[in-house]
Design a protein around this motif. Structure first.
Motif, PDB file in Angstrom:
ATOM      1  N   GLU A   1     -41.739  -4.752  -6.783  1.00  0.00           N
ATOM      2  CA  GLU A   1     -42.457  -5.608  -7.388  1.00  0.00           C
ATOM      3  C   GLU A   1     -40.809  -5.572  -8.838  1.00  0.00           C
ATOM      4  O   GLU A   1     -41.294  -6.627  -9.297  1.00  0.00           O
ATOM      5  N   LEU A   2     -40.715  -4.780  -9.264  1.00  0.00           N
ATOM      6  CA  LEU A   2     -39.332  -5.077 -10.331  1.00  0.00           C
ATOM      7  C   LEU A   2     -38.189  -5.479  -9.669  1.00  0.00           C
ATOM      8  O   LEU A   2     -37.649  -6.470 -10.223  1.00  0.00           O
ATOM      9  N   GLY A   3     -38.348  -5.454  -8.182  1.00  0.00           N
ATOM     10  CA  GLY A   3     -36.676  -5.777  -7.722  1.00  0.00           C
ATOM     11  C   GLY A   3     -36.366  -7.758  -7.588  1.00  0.00           C
ATOM     12  O   GLY A   3     -35.432  -7.876  -7.395  1.00  0.00           O
ATOM     13  N   LEU A   4     -37.800  -7.803  -7.499  1.00  0.00           N
ATOM     14  CA  LEU A   4     -37.699  -8.844  -6.931  1.00  0.00           C
ATOM     15  C   LEU A   4     -37.178 -10.411  -7.966  1.00  0.00           C
ATOM     16  O   LEU A   4     -37.104 -10.180  -9.007  1.00  0.00           O
ATOM     17  N   PRO A   5     -36.247 -11.000  -6.911  1.00  0.00           N
ATOM     18  CA  PRO A   5     -35.602 -12.655  -7.639  1.00  0.00           C
ATOM     19  C   PRO A   5     -37.067 -12.715  -8.616  1.00  0.00           C
ATOM     20  O   PRO A   5     -38.176 -13.206  -7.794  1.00  0.00           O
ATOM     21  N   MET A   6     -36.739 -13.046  -9.973  1.00  0.00           N
ATOM     22  CA  MET A   6     -37.648 -13.684 -10.973  1.00  0.00           C
ATOM     23  C   MET A   6     -39.578 -13.020 -11.079  1.00  0.00           C
ATOM     24  O   MET A   6     -39.741 -13.484 -12.027  1.00  0.00           O
ATOM     25  N   SER A   7     -38.941 -11.996 -10.736  1.00  0.00           N
ATOM     26  CA  SER A   7     -40.218 -11.098 -11.308  1.00  0.00           C
ATOM     27  C   SER A   7     -40.063 -10.289 -12.450  1.00  0.00           C
ATOM     28  O   SER A   7     -39.553 -10.881 -13.201  1.00  0.00           O
TER      29      SER A   7
ATOM     30  N   LEU B   1     -43.561   0.820 -16.685  1.00  0.00           N
ATOM     31  CA  LEU B   1     -42.420   1.402 -16.390  1.00  0.00           C
ATOM     32  C   LEU B   1     -41.419  -0.115 -15.778  1.00  0.00           C
ATOM     33  O   LEU B   1     -41.782  -1.465 -15.599  1.00  0.00           O
ATOM     34  N   THR B   2     -40.299   0.147 -15.759  1.00  0.00           N
ATOM     35  CA  THR B   2     -39.374  -0.544 -15.039  1.00  0.00           C
ATOM     36  C   THR B   2     -38.545   0.349 -14.493  1.00  0.00           C
ATOM     37  O   THR B   2     -38.050   0.946 -14.740  1.00  0.00           O
ATOM     38  N   LEU B   3     -37.055  -0.475 -13.745  1.00  0.00           N
ATOM     39  CA  LEU B   3     -36.083  -0.008 -13.006  1.00  0.00           C
ATOM     40  C   LEU B   3     -35.569   0.488 -14.036  1.00  0.00           C
ATOM     41  O   LEU B   3     -35.122   0.221 -15.442  1.00  0.00           O
TER      42      LEU B   3
ATOM     43  N   GLN C   1     -47.406   9.241  -1.466  1.00  0.00           N
ATOM     44  CA  GLN C   1     -46.776   8.724  -3.037  1.00  0.00           C
ATOM     45  C   GLN C   1     -45.526   7.117  -2.799  1.00  0.00           C
ATOM     46  O   GLN C   1     -45.295   6.496  -3.382  1.00  0.00           O
ATOM     47  N   ARG C   2     -45.020   7.413  -0.943  1.00  0.00           N
ATOM     48  CA  ARG C   2     -43.729   6.543  -0.673  1.00  0.00           C
ATOM     49  C   ARG C   2     -44.207   5.382  -0.824  1.00  0.00           C
ATOM     50  O   ARG C   2     -43.736   4.158  -1.378  1.00  0.00           O
ATOM     51  N   GLU C   3     -45.346   5.141  -0.299  1.00  0.00           N
ATOM     52  CA  GLU C   3     -45.776   3.805   0.346  1.00  0.00           C
ATOM     53  C   GLU C   3     -45.939   3.302  -1.655  1.00  0.00           C
ATOM     54  O   GLU C   3     -45.599   1.837  -1.733  1.00  0.00           O
ATOM     55  N   LYS C   4     -47.042   3.786  -2.418  1.00  0.00           N
ATOM     56  CA  LYS C   4     -47.091   3.595  -3.849  1.00  0.00           C
ATOM     57  C   LYS C   4     -45.555   3.062  -4.903  1.00  0.00           C
ATOM     58  O   LYS C   4     -45.285   2.375  -5.121  1.00  0.00           O
ATOM     59  N   ALA C   5     -44.631   3.722  -4.437  1.00  0.00           N
ATOM     60  CA  ALA C   5     -43.781   3.821  -5.083  1.00  0.00           C
ATOM     61  C   ALA C   5     -42.468   2.694  -4.497  1.00  0.00           C
ATOM     62  O   ALA C   5     -42.231   1.490  -5.190  1.00  0.00           O
ATOM     63  N   ARG C   6     -42.514   2.266  -3.407  1.00  0.00           N
ATOM     64  CA  ARG C   6     -42.070   1.234  -2.818  1.00  0.00           C
ATOM     65  C   ARG C   6     -42.991  -0.214  -3.341  1.00  0.00           C
ATOM     66  O   ARG C   6     -41.859  -0.952  -3.727  1.00  0.00           O
TER      67      ARG C   6
ATOM     68  N   ARG D   1     -32.905  -3.834   1.109  1.00  0.00           N
ATOM     69  CA  ARG D   1     -33.104  -4.421   2.582  1.00  0.00           C
ATOM     70  C   ARG D   1     -35.476  -4.513   2.275  1.00  0.00           C
ATOM     71  O   ARG D   1     -35.976  -5.028   3.559  1.00  0.00           O
ATOM     72  N   TRP D   2     -35.672  -3.749   1.733  1.00  0.00           N
ATOM     73  CA  TRP D   2     -37.033  -3.785   1.266  1.00  0.00           C
ATOM     74  C   TRP D   2     -37.415  -5.686   0.199  1.00  0.00           C
ATOM     75  O   TRP D   2     -38.617  -6.425   0.979  1.00  0.00           O
ATOM     76  N   ILE D   3     -36.730  -5.558  -0.755  1.00  0.00           N
ATOM     77  CA  ILE D   3     -36.396  -7.118  -1.310  1.00  0.00           C
ATOM     78  C   ILE D   3     -36.575  -7.996  -0.289  1.00  0.00           C
ATOM     79  O   ILE D   3     -37.541  -9.242  -0.946  1.00  0.00           O
ATOM     80  N   ALA D   4     -35.293  -8.204   0.104  1.00  0.00           N
ATOM     81  CA  ALA D   4     -35.193  -9.250   1.652  1.00  0.00           C
ATOM     82  C   ALA D   4     -36.715  -9.411   2.416  1.00  0.00           C
ATOM     83  O   ALA D   4     -37.367 -10.340   2.640  1.00  0.00           O
ATOM     84  N   GLU D   5     -37.080  -8.228   2.418  1.00  0.00           N
ATOM     85  CA  GLU D   5     -38.052  -8.370   3.439  1.00  0.00           C
ATOM     86  C   GLU D   5     -39.224  -8.691   2.348  1.00  0.00           C
ATOM     87  O   GLU D   5     -40.166  -9.674   3.339  1.00  0.00           O
ATOM     88  N   ALA D   6     -39.582  -8.941   1.724  1.00  0.00           N
ATOM     89  CA  ALA D   6     -40.454  -9.118   1.218  1.00  0.00           C
ATOM     90  C   ALA D   6     -40.646 -10.615   0.233  1.00  0.00           C
ATOM     91  O   ALA D   6     -41.641 -11.351   0.122  1.00  0.00           O
TER      92      ALA D   6
END
Length: 358
Positions: free
Chosen positions: A204-210, A245-247, A194-199, A261-266
């Motif tokens: 995807e929802l948090g990336l700029p311009m997404s 779904l959305t944030l 579930q954590r893998e999917k949730a991440r 941090r996840w968004i920066a890595e992505a």
């Protein structure tokens, strides 16, 4: 009074249509009967990113034109989301706005003390309240932070003394970290799958311009359980239509360092993927020359990226060929080292034989 709150916005349009004044008088009447209509929409920011958003807002805008008598549309919207609403310039001029700002320190102290009192508790250090609420008054998302702070204080209450440790919370800077603690707790309670999917959803929802809405079609049991936990924990929220779904709040990436941090890595991975595509294209243009393959740190980063995300077939082949060339080069180096050692041993043996003869 019709109030719409967290409902599919197709229903909002149907409700709007049902209350629409008729175009002309009915038979036997000399003028159109006057109807008094108040349409109240709570949380208009929920339509941002929804397919029906523009249709709904255009309908609301049209509904207010020429209907100053007997027709009112009232909607609440967060100040940080207002700029994203697809309103026309005319609609923005006509909108009567009352902006609710983050309360000042005095009001925040009163809110906190009244909340604690409603639990039947007292604060253990009244003088620490100023330091505790100061970060909230200075932040545009202070009310969201206050909500997380109160939830964290509730978890830290002392039932035996009937007090809440505001002094310790102020020293820790809990107001700034409470939201992140809450989000971390919700995420860490998920299973590994579930954590893998949730991440992946959150990134995807948090990336700029997404896109601001994620559509899950036919989710499996693990996905449904993850969605339920994230919505219950106020990390995600439904976006109106089934499976959307959305944030829970646009401030989530800023208030939750792990997600940031996840968004920066992505973002970094996306940049690296583009670089690899360019390198693979140059390799192909040079007839797949070994000189154009990756080596060293560049190869290590490319292999790591291939393990984290899908690459195009051409780019993946480029990475695999680079990895194979690196293995061949390593084997050649090992054979050269073995040849040097063997040569030294043979030379030593010959030298020893010569010494014994003389």
């Amino acid at each position: 009074i019709t109030m719409l709150s967290e409902v599919p916005f197709a229903f909002a349009l149907e409700t709007l249509a049902s209350t629409w004044p008729e175009e002309g008088p009915r038979r036997g009447e000399t003028e159109t009967p006057r109807r008094e209509v108040l349409l109240w929409i709570d949380g208009l920011e929920r339509v941002v990113g929804d397919e029906d958003a523009r249709t709904l807002l255009e309908a609301l805008e049209l509904a207010t034109l020429g209907r100053d008598e007997g027709w009112r549309v009232v909607a609440s919207v967060r100040a940080d989301a207002f700029g994203a609403l697809p309103l026309s310039p005319q609609g923005r001029r006509r909108a009567g706005l009352v902006q609710v700002e983050v309360p000042g320190p005095e009001t925040l102290r009163a809110i906190l003390r009244r909340s604690v009192a409603s639990w039947g508790y007292e604060v253990d250090d009244a003088e620490a309240l100023d330091a505790l609420v100061a970060p909230l008054a200075q932040d545009p998302f202070g009310l969201l932070m206050l909500q997380a702070l109160l939830a964290e204080l509730w978890l830290r209450r002392d039932p035996s003394r009937r007090v809440v440790g505001t002094g310790e919370a102020a020293r820790e800077g809990l107001a700034r970290t409470a939201f992140a603690r809450h989000a971390d707790g919700v995420f860490d309670a998920l299973s590994p799958t579930q954590r893998e999917k949730a991440r992946s959803w959150l990134v995807e929802l948090g990336l700029p311009m997404s896109r601001q809405v994620l559509q899950l079609d036919a989710p499996d049991a693990e996905e449904r359980a993850a969605v339920e936990a994230l919505v219950k924990g106020r990390v995600l929220r439904p976006a109106g239509t089934e499976g959307a779904l959305t944030l829970a709040h646009p401030a989530l990436p800023r208030l939750w360092p792990r997600l940031a941090r996840w968004i920066a890595e992505a973002d970094a991975d996306a940049d690296l993927a583009l670089e690899l595509e360019d390198a693979a294209r140059r390799w192909s243009e040079r007839d797949r020359s070994e000189e154009a393959l990756l080596t060293g740190g560049a190869l290590e980063r490319a292999v790591g990226l291939a393990e984290r995300r899908a690459l195009s077939p051409e780019t993946l082949q480029f990475v695999l060929e680079s990895e194979e060339q690196a293995r061949r080069a390593a084997r050649r180096r090992r054979w050269r080292r073995r040849g040097v050692v063997l040569g030294a041993v043979v030379a030593a043996a010959i030298s020893g034989a010569v010494s014994l003869r003389y």
